[in-house]
Design a protein around this motif. Structure first.
Motif, PDB file in Angstrom:
ATOM      1  N   SER A  28       8.936  42.520  61.130  1.00 48.03           N
ATOM      2  CA  SER A  28      10.362  42.621  61.918  1.00 48.03           C
ATOM      3  C   SER A  28      11.145  41.634  61.405  1.00 48.03           C
ATOM      4  O   SER A  28      10.853  40.870  60.515  1.00 48.03           O
ATOM      5  N   ILE A  42      10.103  52.221  65.449  1.00 52.81           N
ATOM      6  CA  ILE A  42      11.101  51.633  66.177  1.00 52.81           C
ATOM      7  C   ILE A  42      12.143  50.953  65.288  1.00 52.81           C
ATOM      8  O   ILE A  42      13.357  50.965  65.633  1.00 52.81           O
ATOM      9  N   TYR A  43      11.731  50.052  64.473  1.00 50.46           N
ATOM     10  CA  TYR A  43      12.235  49.356  63.908  1.00 50.46           C
ATOM     11  C   TYR A  43      13.358  50.027  62.754  1.00 50.46           C
ATOM     12  O   TYR A  43      14.357  49.892  62.352  1.00 50.46           O
ATOM     13  N   ASP A  46      16.225  51.746  64.606  1.00 53.26           N
ATOM     14  CA  ASP A  46      17.350  50.822  64.395  1.00 53.26           C
ATOM     15  C   ASP A  46      18.107  50.819  63.224  1.00 53.26           C
ATOM     16  O   ASP A  46      19.375  50.461  63.242  1.00 53.26           O
ATOM     17  N   ARG A  47      17.560  50.831  62.163  1.00 51.08           N
ATOM     18  CA  ARG A  47      18.355  50.774  60.678  1.00 51.08           C
ATOM     19  C   ARG A  47      18.925  51.872  60.688  1.00 51.08           C
ATOM     20  O   ARG A  47      20.131  51.956  60.084  1.00 51.08           O
ATOM     21  N   SER A  49      20.253  53.875  63.070  1.00 52.25           N
ATOM     22  CA  SER A  49      21.609  53.571  63.766  1.00 52.25           C
ATOM     23  C   SER A  49      22.366  52.923  63.156  1.00 52.25           C
ATOM     24  O   SER A  49      23.714  52.938  63.278  1.00 52.25           O
ATOM     25  N   ASP A  50      22.134  51.912  62.536  1.00 55.52           N
ATOM     26  CA  ASP A  50      22.871  50.785  61.615  1.00 55.52           C
ATOM     27  C   ASP A  50      23.758  51.658  60.724  1.00 55.52           C
ATOM     28  O   ASP A  50      25.038  51.391  60.361  1.00 55.52           O
ATOM     29  N   ASN A  56      25.625  48.827  58.325  1.00 56.06           N
ATOM     30  CA  ASN A  56      24.620  48.469  57.577  1.00 56.06           C
ATOM     31  C   ASN A  56      24.951  47.752  56.157  1.00 56.06           C
ATOM     32  O   ASN A  56      24.147  47.274  55.278  1.00 56.06           O
TER      33      ASN A  56
END
Length: 445
Positions: A28, A42-43, A46-47, A49-50, A56
């Motif tokens: 993380s 999940i991590y 999130d990326r 989504s960025d 990003n």
């Protein structure tokens, strides 16, 4: 786990390639390793989504200043010498001083609006437009090419408030052929038969002055071309196409760059063949028979026009008129009669004759737009430009029309024409010297 950051790998020159650049992580953001597959998944979400929400972009530890960015952008440009010189002048005199204390990231739409107001208040409409257009190129490349910003600060707003019609083009003074004839007559007084032919060539061919006119060589004029064409493929095709037509070839332009003369491609790489009426072909034959040098048009002293102060010594007296002058005993000062001013051309550049050439073709009403634009060195946009082509029949109509204009509006109207400077040789092609290549040639993609 890996995810695409939305960026592409760079090549050895620092330019983006088509290969995607992936980021990866084994833990993380606080450095603790992923405890299981679900945490890594999940991590990764999130990326992604960025990326979708444009959060990003990597932000450099040391933001790039505008001065450094402008130097980098200019150094990597691939433009003609003239364009580089113009852009450099605008960058150094306006854009750099204004944004000297800014970084590329810091500029906001409000900051740009202030810059736009500053430029439009201080400079002319045309110069302001060029400055703002150049700045837009800088910001667009900062987003797309260099990934220094998420988006450009230049936002085009819809019109608000009271509508005011914008003047998109200057209304030209009406220019009758009698005024063009007076220009040519004055040119003959200043410059002899060369001046007479020079003016009518622009007016009836639409060739761009001064570059294309200065760069016109003997071998590309109608008395010699296409037999003198050095490219065998172009020559064979042209000899078939122009069996019954006279044509000249626009192959080069000349100008001064970094205080040196340059022989380069015409503007926008607009190499083109121009069919010309018989009267203009005869003028070119007589003009070229008066000298044996490689350039079609020479100065009064027999030198290339590129080395003259053309506006001061030629165009201004031709356009504005001049008193009678006797020859000077100590330096090259030639006698000439009094010349009247041409009111319709007051304050105009010689380029106005090219505009007249376009308008004259439009007057015909039956010459297709594609043929007119191709003659001017332009390309039609969109589908019309893609599927249209100039046919021989169109070119024959251009010749017929222009010859008719000359016979009716000049000769038939009783306007003065000068005698030929000397007899025309019978075998012009064999009498022609080789094409001139004494200037450095710049080739462009």
């Amino acid at each position: 786990m890996k995810w695409w950051s939305g960026e592409y790998k760079l090549d050895a020159n620092g330019k983006p390639t088509k290969k995607k650049r992936y980021d990866s992580a084994s833990g993380s953001e606080d450095g603790i390793p992923f405890q299981d597959k679900n945490q890594a998944y999940i991590y990764g979400l999130d990326r992604e989504s960025d990326v979708r929400n444009r959060r990003n972009r990597r932000r450099p530890d040391d933001p790039l200043g505008m001065i450094d960015y402008i130097d980098k952008w200019f150094g990597e440009g691939n433009l003609r010498i003239n364009s580089n010189r113009t852009n450099k002048s605008r960058l150094e005199s306006v854009i750099k001083p204004y944004w000297a204390q800014w970084t590329v990231e810091d500029i906001t739409p409000i900051d740009y609006d202030a810059f736009r107001e500053y430029v439009t208040a201080k400079y002319s409409e045309n110069y302001s437009k060029n400055i703002l257009g150049l700045f837009k190129m800088l910001m667009d490349d900062a987003v797309v090419k260099y990934k220094l910003r998420d988006e450009s600060p230049i936002i085009e707003h819809r019109r608000r408030g009271i509508y005011r019609k914008r003047q998109t083009r200057r209304v030209k003074k009406r220019l009758p052929i009698q005024a063009v004839h007076q220009i040519a007559t004055n040119a003959h007084a200043v410059w002899g038969y060369t001046g007479w032919t020079y003016i009518w060539t622009i007016a009836f061919s639409g060739t761009r002055p001064p570059g294309e006119m200065y760069g016109l060589q003997r071998g590309y004029c109608s008395p010699y071309w296409p037999a003198s064409e050095p490219d065998s493929d172009v020559r064979e095709e042209a000899e078939q196409r122009y069996k019954s037509l006279h044509a000249m070839r626009i192959r080069y332009q000349t100008y001064v760059a970094d205080k040196k003369p340059v022989l380069a491609a015409p503007k926008y790489d607009s190499w083109r063949t121009l069919v010309i009426p018989p009267f203009l072909d005869e003028m070119h034959g007589a003009q070229l028979a008066s000298h044996a040098k490689p350039w079609a048009f020479l100065s009064v002293t027999g030198r290339p026009l590129l080395g003259t102060n053309f506006d001061r010594n030629y165009w201004y007296p031709i356009r504005d008129g001049a008193k009678e002058r006797n020859s000077g005993p100590r330096y090259a000062r030639w006698a000439r009669p009094e010349m009247p001013a041409v009111p319709e051309m007051a304050g105009e550049d010689i380029y106005r004759l090219r505009h007249w050439a376009k308008a004259k073709l439009d007057e015909a009403g039956d010459i297709p737009r594609v043929a007119v634009e191709a003659r001017m060195g332009h390309e039609l946009p969109g589908v019309e430009g893609t599927y249209s082509e100039v046919t021989v029949a169109m070119e024959e109509r251009i010749v017929e029309y222009l010859q008719g204009v000359w016979e009716k509006e000049v000769v038939g109207a009783g306007l003065w024409t000068p005698p030929s400077p000397m007899p025309i040789p019978v075998d012009l092609v064999n009498a022609a010297p080789p094409l001139f290549s004494g200037l450095p040639v710049l080739e462009y993609e």
